[in-house]
Design an enzyme around this catalytic site. Structure first.
Site, PDB file in Angstrom:
ATOM      1  N   GLN A   1       0.597  -1.658   0.565  1.00 49.11           N
ATOM      2  CA  GLN A   1      -0.175   0.035   0.492  1.00 49.11           C
ATOM      3  C   GLN A   1       0.890   1.144  -0.442  1.00 49.11           C
ATOM      4  O   GLN A   1       1.877   1.895   1.365  1.00 49.11           O
ATOM      5  CB  GLN A   1      -1.168  -0.271   1.061  1.00 49.11           C
ATOM      6  CG  GLN A   1      -1.304   1.039   1.356  1.00 49.11           C
ATOM      7  CD  GLN A   1      -2.153   1.276   2.675  1.00 49.11           C
ATOM      8  OE1 GLN A   1      -1.673   0.756   3.599  1.00 49.11           O
ATOM      9  NE2 GLN A   1      -3.471   2.282   3.287  1.00 49.11           N
TER      10      GLN A   1
ATOM     11  N   SER B   1       1.639   7.045   1.815  1.00 50.04           N
ATOM     12  CA  SER B   1       2.210   7.580   2.985  1.00 50.04           C
ATOM     13  C   SER B   1       3.479   8.064   2.139  1.00 50.04           C
ATOM     14  O   SER B   1       4.223   7.498   1.280  1.00 50.04           O
ATOM     15  CB  SER B   1       2.577   7.258   3.911  1.00 50.04           C
ATOM     16  OG  SER B   1       1.992   6.627   5.097  1.00 50.04           O
TER      17      SER B   1
ATOM     18  N   SER C   1       5.093  -0.912   4.268  1.00 52.34           N
ATOM     19  CA  SER C   1       4.903  -2.172   4.782  1.00 52.34           C
ATOM     20  C   SER C   1       5.099  -3.184   3.250  1.00 52.34           C
ATOM     21  O   SER C   1       4.814  -2.790   2.749  1.00 52.34           O
ATOM     22  CB  SER C   1       4.316  -2.883   5.668  1.00 52.34           C
ATOM     23  OG  SER C   1       4.384  -1.647   6.638  1.00 52.34           O
TER      24      SER C   1
ATOM     25  N   GLU D   1      -8.291  -1.035   6.472  1.00 51.83           N
ATOM     26  CA  GLU D   1      -6.930  -0.740   7.753  1.00 51.83           C
ATOM     27  C   GLU D   1      -7.532  -0.821   8.634  1.00 51.83           C
ATOM     28  O   GLU D   1      -6.907  -1.143   9.886  1.00 51.83           O
ATOM     29  CB  GLU D   1      -6.742   0.338   6.945  1.00 51.83           C
ATOM     30  CG  GLU D   1      -4.682   0.697   8.065  1.00 51.83           C
ATOM     31  CD  GLU D   1      -3.807   1.796   7.536  1.00 51.83           C
ATOM     32  OE1 GLU D   1      -4.549   1.864   6.098  1.00 51.83           O
ATOM     33  OE2 GLU D   1      -3.174   1.321   7.861  1.00 51.83           O
TER      34      GLU D   1
ATOM     35  N   GLU E   1      -2.925  11.139  17.928  1.00 52.55           N
ATOM     36  CA  GLU E   1      -3.191  11.813  18.273  1.00 52.55           C
ATOM     37  C   GLU E   1      -4.393  12.339  17.311  1.00 52.55           C
ATOM     38  O   GLU E   1      -5.650  12.926  17.104  1.00 52.55           O
ATOM     39  CB  GLU E   1      -2.217  13.546  17.086  1.00 52.55           C
ATOM     40  CG  GLU E   1      -1.507  13.673  18.807  1.00 52.55           C
ATOM     41  CD  GLU E   1      -0.212  12.530  18.925  1.00 52.55           C
ATOM     42  OE1 GLU E   1      -0.794  11.751  18.236  1.00 52.55           O
ATOM     43  OE2 GLU E   1       0.227  12.680  19.629  1.00 52.55           O
TER      44      GLU E   1
HETATM   45  C1  FAD Z   1       4.327   0.345  11.427  1.00 53.19           C
HETATM   46  C2  FAD Z   1       3.857   0.613  10.013  1.00 53.19           C
HETATM   47  C3  FAD Z   1       3.567   0.267   8.870  1.00 53.19           C
HETATM   48  C4  FAD Z   1       3.555   1.505   8.171  1.00 53.19           C
HETATM   49  N1  FAD Z   1       3.206   1.090   6.856  1.00 53.19           N
HETATM   50  C5  FAD Z   1       2.510   1.750   5.567  1.00 53.19           C
HETATM   51  C6  FAD Z   1       2.316   1.122   4.476  1.00 53.19           C
HETATM   52  O1  FAD Z   1       1.772  -0.051   4.902  1.00 53.19           O
HETATM   53  N2  FAD Z   1       1.750   2.241   3.721  1.00 53.19           N
HETATM   54  C7  FAD Z   1       1.857   3.326   3.863  1.00 53.19           C
HETATM   55  O2  FAD Z   1       1.482   4.138   3.070  1.00 53.19           O
HETATM   56  N3  FAD Z   1       2.013   3.690   5.060  1.00 53.19           N
HETATM   57  C8  FAD Z   1       2.359   3.105   6.087  1.00 53.19           C
HETATM   58  N4  FAD Z   1       2.752   3.149   7.262  1.00 53.19           N
HETATM   59  C9  FAD Z   1       2.523   5.179   7.406  1.00 53.19           C
HETATM   60  C10 FAD Z   1       2.328   4.990   8.560  1.00 53.19           C
HETATM   61  O3  FAD Z   1       0.478   5.715   7.733  1.00 53.19           O
HETATM   62  C11 FAD Z   1       2.257   6.906   8.860  1.00 53.19           C
HETATM   63  O4  FAD Z   1       3.138   6.631   9.661  1.00 53.19           O
HETATM   64  C12 FAD Z   1       0.628   7.497   9.601  1.00 53.19           C
HETATM   65  O5  FAD Z   1      -0.158   7.968   9.062  1.00 53.19           O
HETATM   66  C13 FAD Z   1       1.417   8.825  10.088  1.00 53.19           C
HETATM   67  O6  FAD Z   1       1.906   9.650   9.301  1.00 53.19           O
HETATM   68  P1  FAD Z   1       3.498  10.287   9.016  1.00 53.19           P
HETATM   69  O7  FAD Z   1       4.738   9.525   9.399  1.00 53.19           O
HETATM   70  O8  FAD Z   1       3.841  10.931   8.413  1.00 53.19           O
HETATM   71  O9  FAD Z   1       3.469  11.416  10.674  1.00 53.19           O
HETATM   72  P2  FAD Z   1       2.764  12.742  10.585  1.00 53.19           P
HETATM   73  O10 FAD Z   1       1.814  12.652   9.757  1.00 53.19           O
HETATM   74  O11 FAD Z   1       3.525  13.868  10.041  1.00 53.19           O
HETATM   75  O12 FAD Z   1       2.401  13.244  12.142  1.00 53.19           O
HETATM   76  C14 FAD Z   1       3.616  13.314  13.190  1.00 53.19           C
HETATM   77  C15 FAD Z   1       3.529  13.642  14.182  1.00 53.19           C
HETATM   78  O13 FAD Z   1       2.413  14.691  14.416  1.00 53.19           O
HETATM   79  C16 FAD Z   1       0.989  14.330  15.097  1.00 53.19           C
HETATM   80  N5  FAD Z   1      -0.277  15.434  14.413  1.00 53.19           N
HETATM   81  C17 FAD Z   1      -0.553  14.988  12.734  1.00 53.19           C
HETATM   82  N6  FAD Z   1      -1.444  16.027  12.537  1.00 53.19           N
HETATM   83  C18 FAD Z   1      -2.095  16.202  13.730  1.00 53.19           C
HETATM   84  C19 FAD Z   1      -3.398  16.572  14.289  1.00 53.19           C
HETATM   85  N7  FAD Z   1      -3.879  17.446  13.144  1.00 53.19           N
HETATM   86  N8  FAD Z   1      -3.790  16.910  15.075  1.00 53.19           N
HETATM   87  C20 FAD Z   1      -2.549  17.316  15.836  1.00 53.19           C
HETATM   88  N9  FAD Z   1      -1.610  15.700  15.627  1.00 53.19           N
HETATM   89  C21 FAD Z   1      -1.423  15.821  14.562  1.00 53.19           C
HETATM   90  C22 FAD Z   1       0.549  12.972  14.912  1.00 53.19           C
HETATM   91  O14 FAD Z   1       0.451  12.500  16.120  1.00 53.19           O
HETATM   92  C23 FAD Z   1       2.407  12.594  15.331  1.00 53.19           C
HETATM   93  O15 FAD Z   1       2.657  12.381  16.506  1.00 53.19           O
HETATM   94  C24 FAD Z   1       3.232   2.910   8.457  1.00 53.19           C
HETATM   95  C25 FAD Z   1       3.224   2.932   9.561  1.00 53.19           C
HETATM   96  C26 FAD Z   1       3.864   1.940  11.282  1.00 53.19           C
HETATM   97  C27 FAD Z   1       4.304   2.803  12.128  1.00 53.19           C
END
Ligand code: FAD
Length: 415
Positions: free
Chosen positions: A136, A139, A171, A254, A381
């Site tokens: 998928q 991100s 992933s 999901e 969050e």
């Molecule tokens: C084990 C694992 C597997 C994954 N597998 C996949 C995959 O297969 N495919 C894929 O596409 N993605 C995958 N992901 C990614 C995952 O979907 C994202 O990590 C997640 O959606 C958070 O996005 P980010 O890492 O960009 O953090 P950000 O969105 O940049 O967030 C950073 C921080 O800011 C906070 N924040 C952001 N927006 C807000 C808001 N509006 N209000 C308050 N706080 C906020 C968040 O809570 C976080 O603490 C995976 C992640 C993990 C950990």
């Protein structure tokens, strides 16, 4: 909500138990519970995938794979409740479902809703058998919680599209045969309206997959670079600029899959708390330890019953409620708290992590997993925002991104 098996469900559970007793790979998995804390039994990822695939094929051959899918897609046309009963009985082998969780849990329902009949016939049975794994690609470095902000561009060319951009945290991309990606096809409209969902073979020219090594030493997810990758029109899902509703279908599945997971480590923490130290004292004899155990047990029960309520509603034709977000938020946090407490109880043993010390290994692994679990599928969050806005009816956040995507600021204005 019914908390007990009906006579038919009890008979189904007995059949599931018999099948698992007879056919599950008990020989390879000598200590089934250790499998939960994968790493030792499967030092080599290729072994894990091969064994997982074998178990998936056995389940498929005996009519126990993808139970809720329609039969023509490779499933059994059974109810969500029967699916849960089978998952409960299969619990000792839960890690063997890992390689297929995304393909079967999130991608397949999206294909069922948006792919052509010919594509469904081509892809779904292979996913059900575990022959092909999908990843998928949603991100990006600048789009996670704010998924509609993806910047990977798709440009129109004869017969299709060329993609240019970068995905991250994908992933299983390093062993997936196919991938589904959310890309931007129009930057002149509001951000949700200029997105398109496409799928592609992961060995297409222009795709580079680079694994990301985690703190644990494992490399579960990847960066994926897309450099002029061609995708034919037939591999657009749900229509051009309709990608957001396709993505919502994937994300809903999901959240339901991840939200249904209860806190991990309940059994293990009780076991550890009952072990006497050299002086014969057991942690569980302390009232403060018992209070913590009681709290986690209560949360575990609450999540289980929440899932049960969600499934009962789905079986009756309703849409899933906020239970998935509650389960994900409470379960992921409890997992990490339990793990931290287990490490505290282990004391020096946790630091030494001697070879063969399963408890030390398990609580370390769980602590790291808890951190990942709190982020994947929507961070704490974001779950709180969902609950605040959709359940409690609190005012929505202020948004600065309501105009055309091209005008959305990407950095704070210079001082
Ligand atoms: C084990 C694992 C597997 C994954 N597998 C996949 C995959 O297969 N495919 C894929 O596409 N993605 C995958 N992901 C990614 C995952 O979907 C994202 O990590 C997640 O959606 C958070 O996005 P980010 O890492 O960009 O953090 P950000 O969105 O940049 O967030 C950073 C921080 O800011 C906070 N924040 C952001 N927006 C807000 C808001 N509006 N209000 C308050 N706080 C906020 C968040 O809570 C976080 O603490 C995976 C992640 C993990 C950990």
């Amino acid at each position: 909500m019914n908390l007990h098996d009906t006579p038919e469900q009890a008979a189904f559970r007995e059949r599931a138990r018999d099948f698992i007793r007879e056919h599950a790979p008990w020989d390879q998995v000598q200590q089934a519970r250790r499998l939960r804390f994968a790493g030792k039994p499967f030092a080599d990822e290729a072994d894990w995938i091969a064994l997982s695939r074998r178990w998936q094929q056995i389940k498929h051959a005996h009519g126990w794979a993808c139970l809720v899918w329609p039969r023509e897609c490779g499933g059994q046309g059974l109810s969500p409740i029967e699916n849960v009963i089978f998952q409960q009985e299969e619990q000792d082998f839960v890690e063997l479902n890992g390689p297929f969780m995304i393909s079967q849990g999130f991608i397949a329902p999206t294909l069922m809703s948006f792919a052509s009949e010919a594509q469904q016939r081509e892809f779904l049975p292979a996913i059900a058998r575990g022959d092909t794994v999908w990843c998928q690609m949603f991100s990006e470095p600048g789009a996670g919680s704010d998924l509609a902000g993806v910047r990977t561009r798709a440009e129109r060319v004869a017969g299709g599209w060329t993609l240019k951009g970068q995905k991250v945290w994908t992933s299983g991309a390093h062993y997936a045969a196919w991938g589904m990606a959310l890309v931007r096809t129009d930057a002149d409209v509001v951000k949700h309206k200029g997105l398109t969902m496409v799928f592609m073979k992961m060995d297409s020219p222009g795709i580079t997959v680079r694994p990301i090594e985690e703190l644990s030493g494992h490399a579960h997810f990847n960066e994926v670079f897309l450099d002029e990758v061609f995708v034919p029109d037939a591999q657009v899902l749900g229509g051009v600029n309709q990608g957001w509703s396709v993505a919502l279908t994937t994300l809903m599945n999901e959240r339901m899959t991840i939200g249904a997971s209860t806190p991990m480590g309940i059994e293990e923490i009780f076991e550890l708390a009952m072990q006497p130290d050299a002086d014969g004292r057991r942690p569980i004899d302390s009232e403060s330890v018992r209070m913590k155990l009681a709290e986690w047990h209560t949360k575990d029960c609450g999540i289980r019953y929440g899932v049960q309520r969600m499934l009962t509603a789905i079986a009756a034709g309703a849409s899933p409620g906020p239970e998935a977000s509650v389960g994900k938020l409470v379960g992921a946090n409890a997992t990490q708290e339990i793990a931290a407490f287990g490490l505290d109880l282990l004391g020096n043993r946790a630091l030494a992590q001697a070879d063969g010390d399963d408890a030390a290994y398990c609580f370390h692994w769980m602590f790291h997993f808890g951190a990942l679990h709190r982020v994947e599928g929507g961070t704490d969050e974001i779950m709180r925002n969902v609950l605040a806005e959709r359940v409690l009816g609190l005012p929505a956040e202020h948004r600065a991104d309501k105009g055309p995507f091209r005008d959305v600021p990407t950095a704070p204005p210079a001082a």
